[in-house]
Design a protein around this motif. Sequence first.
Motif, PDB file in Angstrom:
ATOM      1  N   LEU A  74      39.459   2.864  -7.016  1.00  0.00           N
ATOM      2  CA  LEU A  74      38.041   2.693  -6.697  1.00  0.00           C
ATOM      3  C   LEU A  74      37.361   1.892  -7.804  1.00  0.00           C
ATOM      4  O   LEU A  74      36.627   0.929  -7.562  1.00  0.00           O
ATOM      5  N   ASN A  75      37.658   2.271  -9.022  1.00  0.00           N
ATOM      6  CA  ASN A  75      37.078   1.628 -10.194  1.00  0.00           C
ATOM      7  C   ASN A  75      37.475   0.153 -10.279  1.00  0.00           C
ATOM      8  O   ASN A  75      36.645  -0.714 -10.556  1.00  0.00           O
ATOM      9  N   PHE A  76      38.760  -0.114 -10.020  1.00  0.00           N
ATOM     10  CA  PHE A  76      39.217  -1.510 -10.084  1.00  0.00           C
ATOM     11  C   PHE A  76      38.541  -2.357  -9.012  1.00  0.00           C
ATOM     12  O   PHE A  76      38.120  -3.484  -9.268  1.00  0.00           O
ATOM     13  N   VAL A  77      38.451  -1.806  -7.781  1.00  0.00           N
ATOM     14  CA  VAL A  77      37.844  -2.588  -6.700  1.00  0.00           C
ATOM     15  C   VAL A  77      36.408  -2.933  -7.071  1.00  0.00           C
ATOM     16  O   VAL A  77      35.981  -4.095  -7.014  1.00  0.00           O
ATOM     17  N   VAL A  78      35.642  -1.929  -7.502  1.00  0.00           N
ATOM     18  CA  VAL A  78      34.225  -2.178  -7.815  1.00  0.00           C
ATOM     19  C   VAL A  78      34.098  -3.133  -9.001  1.00  0.00           C
ATOM     20  O   VAL A  78      33.266  -4.042  -9.003  1.00  0.00           O
ATOM     21  N   THR A  79      34.955  -2.947 -10.004  1.00  0.00           N
ATOM     22  CA  THR A  79      34.868  -3.805 -11.194  1.00  0.00           C
ATOM     23  C   THR A  79      35.125  -5.265 -10.828  1.00  0.00           C
ATOM     24  O   THR A  79      34.381  -6.162 -11.220  1.00  0.00           O
ATOM     25  N   ILE A  80      36.192  -5.501 -10.047  1.00  0.00           N
ATOM     26  CA  ILE A  80      36.522  -6.888  -9.710  1.00  0.00           C
ATOM     27  C   ILE A  80      35.441  -7.471  -8.809  1.00  0.00           C
ATOM     28  O   ILE A  80      35.002  -8.604  -8.974  1.00  0.00           O
ATOM     29  N   TRP A  81      34.975  -6.647  -7.878  1.00  0.00           N
ATOM     30  CA  TRP A  81      34.016  -7.137  -6.896  1.00  0.00           C
ATOM     31  C   TRP A  81      32.655  -7.414  -7.528  1.00  0.00           C
ATOM     32  O   TRP A  81      32.047  -8.458  -7.311  1.00  0.00           O
ATOM     33  N   LYS A  82      32.182  -6.473  -8.332  1.00  0.00           N
ATOM     34  CA  LYS A  82      30.784  -6.544  -8.775  1.00  0.00           C
ATOM     35  C   LYS A  82      30.602  -7.015 -10.213  1.00  0.00           C
ATOM     36  O   LYS A  82      29.505  -7.383 -10.595  1.00  0.00           O
ATOM     37  N   MET A  83      31.642  -6.945 -11.037  1.00  0.00           N
ATOM     38  CA  MET A  83      31.410  -7.177 -12.462  1.00  0.00           C
ATOM     39  C   MET A  83      31.989  -8.497 -12.969  1.00  0.00           C
ATOM     40  O   MET A  83      31.904  -8.784 -14.156  1.00  0.00           O
ATOM     41  N   LYS A  84      32.630  -9.268 -12.094  1.00  0.00           N
ATOM     42  CA  LYS A  84      33.105 -10.556 -12.604  1.00  0.00           C
ATOM     43  C   LYS A  84      31.894 -11.393 -12.980  1.00  0.00           C
ATOM     44  O   LYS A  84      30.840 -11.266 -12.357  1.00  0.00           O
ATOM     45  N   VAL A  85      32.065 -12.236 -14.026  1.00  0.00           N
ATOM     46  CA  VAL A  85      30.899 -12.981 -14.503  1.00  0.00           C
ATOM     47  C   VAL A  85      30.320 -13.819 -13.375  1.00  0.00           C
ATOM     48  O   VAL A  85      31.070 -14.312 -12.529  1.00  0.00           O
ATOM     49  N   PRO A  86      28.996 -13.961 -13.335  1.00  0.00           N
ATOM     50  CA  PRO A  86      28.359 -14.638 -12.206  1.00  0.00           C
ATOM     51  C   PRO A  86      28.897 -16.044 -11.981  1.00  0.00           C
ATOM     52  O   PRO A  86      28.952 -16.510 -10.844  1.00  0.00           O
ATOM     53  N   SER A  87      29.355 -16.696 -13.047  1.00  0.00           N
ATOM     54  CA  SER A  87      29.816 -18.079 -12.860  1.00  0.00           C
ATOM     55  C   SER A  87      31.229 -18.157 -12.278  1.00  0.00           C
ATOM     56  O   SER A  87      31.701 -19.229 -11.954  1.00  0.00           O
ATOM     57  N   MET A  88      31.908 -17.007 -12.144  1.00  0.00           N
ATOM     58  CA  MET A  88      33.278 -17.030 -11.618  1.00  0.00           C
ATOM     59  C   MET A  88      33.246 -16.937 -10.096  1.00  0.00           C
ATOM     60  O   MET A  88      32.824 -15.934  -9.537  1.00  0.00           O
ATOM     61  N   LYS A  89      33.717 -18.005  -9.437  1.00  0.00           N
ATOM     62  CA  LYS A  89      33.764 -17.952  -7.978  1.00  0.00           C
ATOM     63  C   LYS A  89      35.039 -17.209  -7.560  1.00  0.00           C
ATOM     64  O   LYS A  89      35.963 -17.051  -8.359  1.00  0.00           O
ATOM     65  N   TRP A  90      35.061 -16.799  -6.277  1.00  0.00           N
ATOM     66  CA  TRP A  90      36.234 -16.037  -5.833  1.00  0.00           C
ATOM     67  C   TRP A  90      37.523 -16.829  -6.015  1.00  0.00           C
ATOM     68  O   TRP A  90      38.551 -16.273  -6.352  1.00  0.00           O
ATOM     69  N   ASP A  91      37.443 -18.166  -5.803  1.00  0.00           N
ATOM     70  CA  ASP A  91      38.687 -18.924  -5.958  1.00  0.00           C
ATOM     71  C   ASP A  91      38.952 -19.298  -7.424  1.00  0.00           C
ATOM     72  O   ASP A  91      39.790 -20.127  -7.712  1.00  0.00           O
ATOM     73  N   GLU A  92      38.194 -18.671  -8.333  1.00  0.00           N
ATOM     74  CA  GLU A  92      38.518 -18.804  -9.754  1.00  0.00           C
ATOM     75  C   GLU A  92      38.963 -17.463 -10.346  1.00  0.00           C
ATOM     76  O   GLU A  92      39.189 -17.360 -11.552  1.00  0.00           O
ATOM     77  N   LEU A  93      39.047 -16.471  -9.479  1.00  0.00           N
ATOM     78  CA  LEU A  93      39.513 -15.159  -9.941  1.00  0.00           C
ATOM     79  C   LEU A  93      40.992 -15.288 -10.327  1.00  0.00           C
ATOM     80  O   LEU A  93      41.787 -15.803  -9.555  1.00  0.00           O
ATOM     81  N   PRO A  94      41.376 -14.828 -11.543  1.00  0.00           N
ATOM     82  CA  PRO A  94      42.797 -14.911 -11.906  1.00  0.00           C
ATOM     83  C   PRO A  94      43.665 -14.173 -10.886  1.00  0.00           C
ATOM     84  O   PRO A  94      43.258 -13.149 -10.328  1.00  0.00           O
ATOM     85  N   LEU A  95      44.863 -14.697 -10.658  1.00  0.00           N
ATOM     86  CA  LEU A  95      45.719 -14.112  -9.614  1.00  0.00           C
ATOM     87  C   LEU A  95      46.133 -12.688  -9.955  1.00  0.00           C
ATOM     88  O   LEU A  95      46.401 -11.885  -9.063  1.00  0.00           O
ATOM     89  N   PHE A  96      46.167 -12.355 -11.237  1.00  0.00           N
ATOM     90  CA  PHE A  96      46.459 -10.963 -11.592  1.00  0.00           C
ATOM     91  C   PHE A  96      45.386 -10.041 -11.024  1.00  0.00           C
ATOM     92  O   PHE A  96      45.675  -8.961 -10.512  1.00  0.00           O
ATOM     93  N   CYS A  97      44.122 -10.495 -11.076  1.00  0.00           N
ATOM     94  CA  CYS A  97      43.030  -9.667 -10.558  1.00  0.00           C
ATOM     95  C   CYS A  97      43.105  -9.566  -9.032  1.00  0.00           C
ATOM     96  O   CYS A  97      42.838  -8.504  -8.468  1.00  0.00           O
ATOM     97  N   TRP A  98      43.483 -10.671  -8.372  1.00  0.00           N
ATOM     98  CA  TRP A  98      43.710 -10.583  -6.925  1.00  0.00           C
ATOM     99  C   TRP A  98      44.775  -9.525  -6.623  1.00  0.00           C
ATOM    100  O   TRP A  98      44.639  -8.736  -5.686  1.00  0.00           O
ATOM    101  N   ALA A  99      45.832  -9.535  -7.417  1.00  0.00           N
ATOM    102  CA  ALA A  99      46.924  -8.598  -7.175  1.00  0.00           C
ATOM    103  C   ALA A  99      46.456  -7.156  -7.390  1.00  0.00           C
ATOM    104  O   ALA A  99      46.799  -6.257  -6.610  1.00  0.00           O
ATOM    105  N   ILE A 100      45.636  -6.947  -8.438  1.00  0.00           N
ATOM    106  CA  ILE A 100      45.143  -5.594  -8.698  1.00  0.00           C
ATOM    107  C   ILE A 100      44.167  -5.159  -7.601  1.00  0.00           C
ATOM    108  O   ILE A 100      44.153  -3.997  -7.181  1.00  0.00           O
TER     109      ILE A 100
END
Length: 448
Positions: A74-100
């Motif tokens: 739950l924590n990982f989903v919310v963190t990745i979804w809501k806490m990535k820096v505003p300038s990071m677009k979804w297609d700039e999310l590191p693939l490790f984070c996609w995997a998590i």
Amino acid sequence: MVGARDMAFPKLNAVAFWLNPPAGALVLGSFFFGGSQSGWTAYPPLSLVTANTAQSMWILAIVLVGSSSILGSLNFVVTIWKMKVPSMKWDELPLFCWAILATSLLALVSTPVLAAGLVLLLFDINFGTSFFKPDAGGNVVIYQHLFWFYSHPAVYLMILPIFGILSEVIPVHARKPIFGYKAIAYSSLAICVVGLFVWVHHMFTSGTPGWMRMFFTISTLIVAVPTGIKIFSWVATLWQGKIRYTSAMLFAIGLLMMFVLGGIGGVTLGTAPFDGHVHDTYYVVAHFHYVLFGGSVFGIYAAIYHWFPKMTGRMMNETLGKIHFVLTFIGTNLTFLPMHELGLQGMPRRVAMYDPQFEAINQLCTYGAYLLAISVIPFTLNILWSWNAGAKAGDNPWNALTLEWTTSSPPAIENWEELPIITHGPYDYGTVTEGEPLTTSTEAEATA
Ligand code: HAS
Ligand code: CU
């Protein structure tokens, strides 16, 4: 890696972590009551009739770690979804984070089902219910469904983060942009969805009806497709790369080889007519050690060599790393390759004594296992020595482009003074001159 200062829910993070020590204590404590005697599956009726106290402690422990998984996910989903820096677009999310992200969503869907099954089992053992007691109208196969509905996805919980590690280690050490970013990101989600519908391949011999065996054979074979997409993308990333054969990279390449072997073994098992012959033999044991040891453990090793400098501020010793790799690679194959043959010859799993005809091949496996034990020595020495006396790493020893390499090694508390700003993608090695950091400005500079 997403530029956050902390997890979305730091206290929940602590709760998820601290559920683990009591779970460990319960499992170890159960040995004083005879130990749980029904393997990792705890199938009834065996789990109902052996060492009741120990079995109950084991169930409580698994429910605790399961709860920890759920809260952590739950924590990982919310963190990745809501806490990535505003300038990071979804297609700039590191693939490790996609995997998590994919791993966490899968854990959220599947883990509660295991917990439910185990609680019913606990009731059967302690409170006189008969969910799984055939003589009182219960059904043991229902337990198998509840168990495998979680425990097949669980194998993806164990390998998806490793896929994420590969997607970071390979481009950095091949100094090339990752091939097929979107394909790798979305295939993790595809594996999760399809992976939810393959569980009966563990139950082909449990008297399952023919249509069910056919359905689950087909769905199991389909899982190989998104996995294959990833494998080919990594190979294409390696292709014509400026490869640095660091210990991290060696483990990543070894992983690719071992996992493909194990995965193709899995495809053969997914084919019900073949599985009927080798179910519960060493062929299965061979399969899962190639994917779990050759896959997950190699991946954890690759990750340690890759991120140790970030975690400690010091480099690991490459010579010891390479010795570790060679011993592990030979040991893995010597231990687990012959098990395929043992299984094909009919040696069953979960036996304490085997028939003398299997002795020679088992001997080979034993030598391999000794080699694996020895391989841990250079690794342990390396960790201890490097932590104290390894060369200073600096912030970004590999010239990597993901965010974690822009902060100090080890990172300061809360990671950043000011949140970083993304100026190029995590794998833009083609456009970035070597050594240029991912971010050069901070939020403050940008607004100024
Ligand atoms: Fe598995 C049993 C099938 C992946 C772990 N697996 C286990 C057990 C564990 C485990 C721990 O269908 C034992 C559980 C127990 O205690 O009883 N497994 C698969 C399949 C895949 C797979 C199809 N397993 C994993 C991963 C694991 C893991 C990942 C942990 C990390 N597994 C089974 C089956 C059983 C099983 C049966 C039950 C057996 C029994 O009788 O009990 C797939 O996800 C693997 C996909 C990967 C690849 C390799 C790369 C793909 C490429 C693309 C081209 C290949 C194609 C296939 C199109 C396929 C390169 C072509 C086919 C040819 C033959 C050439
Ligand atoms: Cu499975």
